[in-house]
Write a protein that holds these residues in place. Structure first.
Motif, short mmCIF file in Angstrom:
data_model
loop_
_atom_site.label_atom_id
_atom_site.label_comp_id
_atom_site.label_asym_id
_atom_site.label_seq_id
_atom_site.Cartn_x
_atom_site.Cartn_y
_atom_site.Cartn_z
N PHE A 73 65.97 65.64 37.01
CA PHE A 73 65.00 65.35 35.69
C PHE A 73 64.33 66.69 35.37
CE2 PHE A 73 60.91 64.01 34.18
CZ PHE A 73 61.32 63.65 32.99
N GLY A 74 63.61 67.21 36.15
CA GLY A 74 62.85 68.38 35.95
C GLY A 74 62.23 68.54 34.59
N GLY A 75 61.72 67.28 33.81
CA GLY A 75 61.25 67.32 32.50
C GLY A 75 62.12 67.87 31.69
N CYS B 276 50.48 60.07 30.59
CA CYS B 276 50.93 59.56 29.33
C CYS B 276 52.36 58.89 29.44
CB CYS B 276 51.39 60.65 28.24
SG CYS B 276 52.35 62.15 28.85
N ILE B 277 53.20 59.22 30.42
CA ILE B 277 54.48 58.66 30.64
C ILE B 277 54.19 57.16 31.41
CG2 ILE B 277 55.06 59.67 33.11
CD1 ILE B 277 57.96 59.59 32.05
N VAL B 278 53.42 57.17 32.24
CA VAL B 278 52.83 55.92 32.78
C VAL B 278 52.31 54.79 31.85
CG1 VAL B 278 51.26 54.62 34.21
CG2 VAL B 278 52.54 56.33 35.19
N THR C 2 62.13 53.92 45.94
CA THR C 2 60.72 54.19 45.40
C THR C 2 60.41 55.48 45.53
OG1 THR C 2 58.53 53.25 45.58
CG2 THR C 2 59.58 53.90 47.81
N GLY C 3 59.26 55.83 45.06
CA GLY C 3 58.84 57.26 44.73
C GLY C 3 57.40 57.37 44.13
N GLY C 4 56.75 58.62 44.05
CA GLY C 4 55.44 58.56 43.61
C GLY C 4 55.25 59.12 42.08
N ASP C 5 56.57 59.47 41.59
CA ASP C 5 56.67 59.88 40.09
C ASP C 5 57.42 59.07 39.34
OD1 ASP C 5 55.10 62.70 39.41
OD2 ASP C 5 55.99 62.81 41.53
N VAL C 6 57.04 58.49 38.30
CA VAL C 6 57.70 57.56 37.39
C VAL C 6 58.62 58.18 36.42
CG1 VAL C 6 55.93 55.81 37.17
CG2 VAL C 6 55.95 57.75 35.52
N SER C 7 58.48 59.57 36.35
CA SER C 7 59.60 60.49 35.60
C SER C 7 60.89 60.50 36.34
CB SER C 7 58.88 61.90 35.58
OG SER C 7 58.29 62.40 36.52
#
Length: 331
Positions: A182-184, A9-11, A214-219
């Motif tokens: 972040f941690g949601g 959903c966030i992507v 860079t990284g693998g989680d957009v959050s």
């Protein structure tokens, strides 16, 4: 192979270009990519907040979306969401007494891969330049997300693929395994602590002088990019302690292929000589330093899928080349 894209959903809401890049990579490898209609949130936000009853219909919706059509594997550009499918969905369904849903959720999760998991473990991709045509001639550092590290145990899958991109200048991130804050819902419920953790993370990113993180989680990248943007706008982090000095030591190493990698280690708030070790070049607060207590304007956050999708023919641009940075994220 017929691959179902789990966009998350966030992507979908914030970074659709990451989903597009993921599709581009998968099609480049010769796969058919489908998008199961009706997919939405995986329920991680509800589960992490202890709202198991509210999470059940969200989990059921995910299972329904991904069992309504035929596919071989599902792929998502998110370690966090893939981890939620396997580590949370069956557990929650069982806890609320829905064993049938728990079984279906486990089956879907068992065929769902994080993007670099799929590329390395299923496709055997080890060299992004050769296998994917990836090209990105810029200085890049990498932040590993907590869920990717500790739940999916991705190890060096993501960083190794990024390193292998043609012409990339990869630099290690100091204290990379520390959380970005972040941690949601943690960042919402504990903003002061989250902001302080974010400040530490952005300071180490600044120390690398990378064009992008860079990284693998957009959050995580949303959080990090927002921190970069906030500092550039206001000159401070709300709720974060001031830091009077940032010290850096730098080393370099050459791998078996002859590629040289720089490593920067940042020591925040240390005494002048604490960071110095024999054979390493260091800086102290009294010396001119490319990182000393300062922030480099123009850095941006970008998901690794977009770097892997970048080619000589269709390159991903950085801010110095006129690319737009919105909220600290590369557009």
């Amino acid at each position: 192979m017929r691959i179902a894209l789990f966009a998350t959903c966030i992507v979908d809401a914030m970074y659709p270009e990451v989903a597009q890049a993921t599709v581009s990579i998968l099609r480049r490898l010769g796969h058919e990519v489908i998008f199961p209609e009706g997919q939405s949130c995986c329920g991680q936000m509800h589960i992490n907040s202890g709202k198991f009853a509210q999470a059940e219909p969200v989990i059921a919706n995910h299972v329904r979306a991904f069992t309504s059509t035929e596919w071989d594997v599902a792929v998502a550009p998110s370690a966090s969401c893939v981890a939620s499918l396997g580590h949370q969905q069956p557990m929650v369904a069982t806890r609320v007494g829905n064993d049938a849903l728990a079984s279906e959720a486990a089956e879907v999760a068992g065929r769902t891969y994080e993007l670099t998991q799929f590329l390395t473990d299923v496709q055997g991709v080890t060299d992004a330049a050769t296998d994917l045509g990836s090209y990105f001639p810029h200085r890049v550092t990498y932040h590993p997300s907590c869920h990717g590290m500790r739940l999916l145990r991705l190890g060096d899958r993501q960083s190794s693929l990024v390193r292998s991109v043609e012409a990339i200048d990869f630099v290690e991130l100091p204290l990379a395994d520390s959380c970005c804050g972040f941690g949601g819902t943690f960042s919402v419920k504990n903003p002061e602590v989250s902001s302080a953790m974010l400040a530490d993370k952005v300071r180490t990113i600044q120390a690398t002088e990378a064009d992008v993180c860079t990284g693998g989680d957009v959050s995580c990248l949303l959080h990090i990019g927002g921190g970069m943007s906030r500092f550039e706008r206001t000159g401070s982090f709300d709720g974060a302690p001031d830091v009077t000095a940032v010290h850096v030591k730098e080393t370099s190493s050459t791998d078996e292929h002859g590629h040289t990698t720089e490593t920067l280690t940042t020591v925040v708030g240390a005494d002048d000589d604490d960071h110095l070790t024999p054979g390493h070049r260091g800086t102290s607060p009294s010396e001119p330093s490319r990182t000393q207590s300062g922030f480099r304007v123009g850095q941006a956050a970008v998901h690794l899928a977009r770097i892997l999708a970048s080619t000589r023919e269709d390159p991903l641009r950085v801010p110095s080349e006129g690319a737009e940075v919105s909220g600290g994220s590369l557009r």
